[in-house]
Scaffold this motif. Sequence first.
Motif, mmCIF file in Angstrom:
data_model
loop_
_atom_site.group_PDB
_atom_site.id
_atom_site.type_symbol
_atom_site.label_atom_id
_atom_site.label_comp_id
_atom_site.label_asym_id
_atom_site.label_seq_id
_atom_site.Cartn_x
_atom_site.Cartn_y
_atom_site.Cartn_z
ATOM 1 N N TYR A 174 -26.506 -0.169 6.906
ATOM 2 C CA TYR A 174 -27.478 0.872 6.596
ATOM 3 C C TYR A 174 -28.625 0.847 7.593
ATOM 4 O O TYR A 174 -29.083 1.889 8.071
ATOM 5 C CB TYR A 174 -28.021 0.690 5.178
ATOM 6 N N SER A 175 -29.093 -0.364 7.925
ATOM 7 C CA SER A 175 -30.192 -0.500 8.881
ATOM 8 C C SER A 175 -29.780 -0.029 10.270
ATOM 9 O O SER A 175 -30.520 0.702 10.944
ATOM 10 C CB SER A 175 -30.649 -1.964 8.934
ATOM 11 N N VAL A 176 -28.593 -0.420 10.696
ATOM 12 C CA VAL A 176 -28.092 -0.056 12.023
ATOM 13 C C VAL A 176 -27.977 1.460 12.173
ATOM 14 O O VAL A 176 -28.202 2.010 13.260
ATOM 15 C CB VAL A 176 -26.723 -0.731 12.278
ATOM 16 N N THR A 177 -27.622 2.149 11.080
ATOM 17 C CA THR A 177 -27.458 3.606 11.122
ATOM 18 C C THR A 177 -28.722 4.330 10.660
ATOM 19 O O THR A 177 -28.678 5.514 10.311
ATOM 20 C CB THR A 177 -26.262 4.031 10.254
ATOM 21 N N ASP A 178 -29.841 3.611 10.661
ATOM 22 C CA ASP A 178 -31.158 4.196 10.379
ATOM 23 C C ASP A 178 -31.216 4.853 9.004
ATOM 24 O O ASP A 178 -31.693 5.977 8.848
ATOM 25 C CB ASP A 178 -31.525 5.219 11.463
ATOM 26 N N GLN A 179 -30.736 4.113 7.996
ATOM 27 C CA GLN A 179 -30.761 4.603 6.627
ATOM 28 C C GLN A 179 -31.359 3.547 5.706
ATOM 29 O O GLN A 179 -31.351 2.361 6.020
ATOM 30 C CB GLN A 179 -29.342 4.917 6.128
#
Length: 270
Positions: A174-179
Motif C-alpha cells: 500500500y505504501s509503495v503504491t502511494d495508498q
Amino acid sequence: MKNTLNTDYFENLWLNDHPFNDRNADFWNLRAEEFNQSVSKNRSVSNREKKVELFLEKGLINSNSRALDIGCGSGQLAIALAKVVKEVVAMDFSEKMLDYAKKNAKEAGVDNIQFVLSDWENFVLEEPFDLVIASMSPAINGPADLYKMLMACKGSCCLSAFVKRSGALKEKLYSVTDQAFKPQYNIINYIFNILWTKGYLAELSYEMGSYERLLPLEKAREIYPLELDISESPEKIKSLYAFLDQKEKDGFITEIMSQTRGELIWKVSK
C-alpha cells in the motif's frame, strides 16, 4: 432519549462502509489455484471436520438434513458436510473454484453435492434448507444478501468473516503504491447487531492464526493489482512490479498473514 441503535442504523453503517472494491468472478478465478492449495492442507481439513462435528453436537444437522454452502470455493466444507447430511447444494460464481470443488468431491468419494454456478443475488431458492453457511464468503456483501440468507433457511445459519487481517508485505505494498492501508473488517459487527435488532440471538466466536502465502512472481503480478485496486493506474502498477521484483526469491513472493476470524451461528426460528 431515543434509541438510535435500530436495524436501519446498522444497515446504513454496512452500506456506507466499503473499504474494498467488490471482487468479481474473474478475480476469484485467478485465485482458485492458490485458494485450493491453501485449504487442502491437513490442518484446514481437520478444522473443517471439527466444525461439522460442532454442527452435529449442537443439533444443527443430522443424516436427513439439507445444507446450502454460499460461496463454496473449492468445496472443502461442502464435502465435509456431505459425509454426514443427506444433500448439500454448493454454489459459487467462480467457474474455476467449482471445477476444483467437483474434482475434490470426486476424489473424496461423495456424490450428494449439487454444484451450482451462480452469484448469490441471482441464485434461485426453491425451498429452504436446514443449514445455510457462508464461510468467508464475499457473497454476503450487504443487508439484502443477509436477508436472502435468512429466507433460504428454516433451521440454522453459520457465517464467518475476517475481523482482522494483516501482513507486513501487504501493508508495504500500500505504501509503495502511494495508498493508505485499509484494515477495516466490520462485517461481523454489522451482522451481529442487525440480527440482534431483529431478535436473533447469535453465538459469536473468534479464531486466530497465521499462514504463509506463497505466490509465483507472475501470479503475484496479476493478483496484487486487483487486491490493491490499482488496475487502472499504470504508474502504481509499475511501482508495485519494481518492489515485487526486489522481494522475489527463487521465483516466488512469500507473505506471512496474521488473521482473526469471527463466526456467527444462529437459529432462524426465534
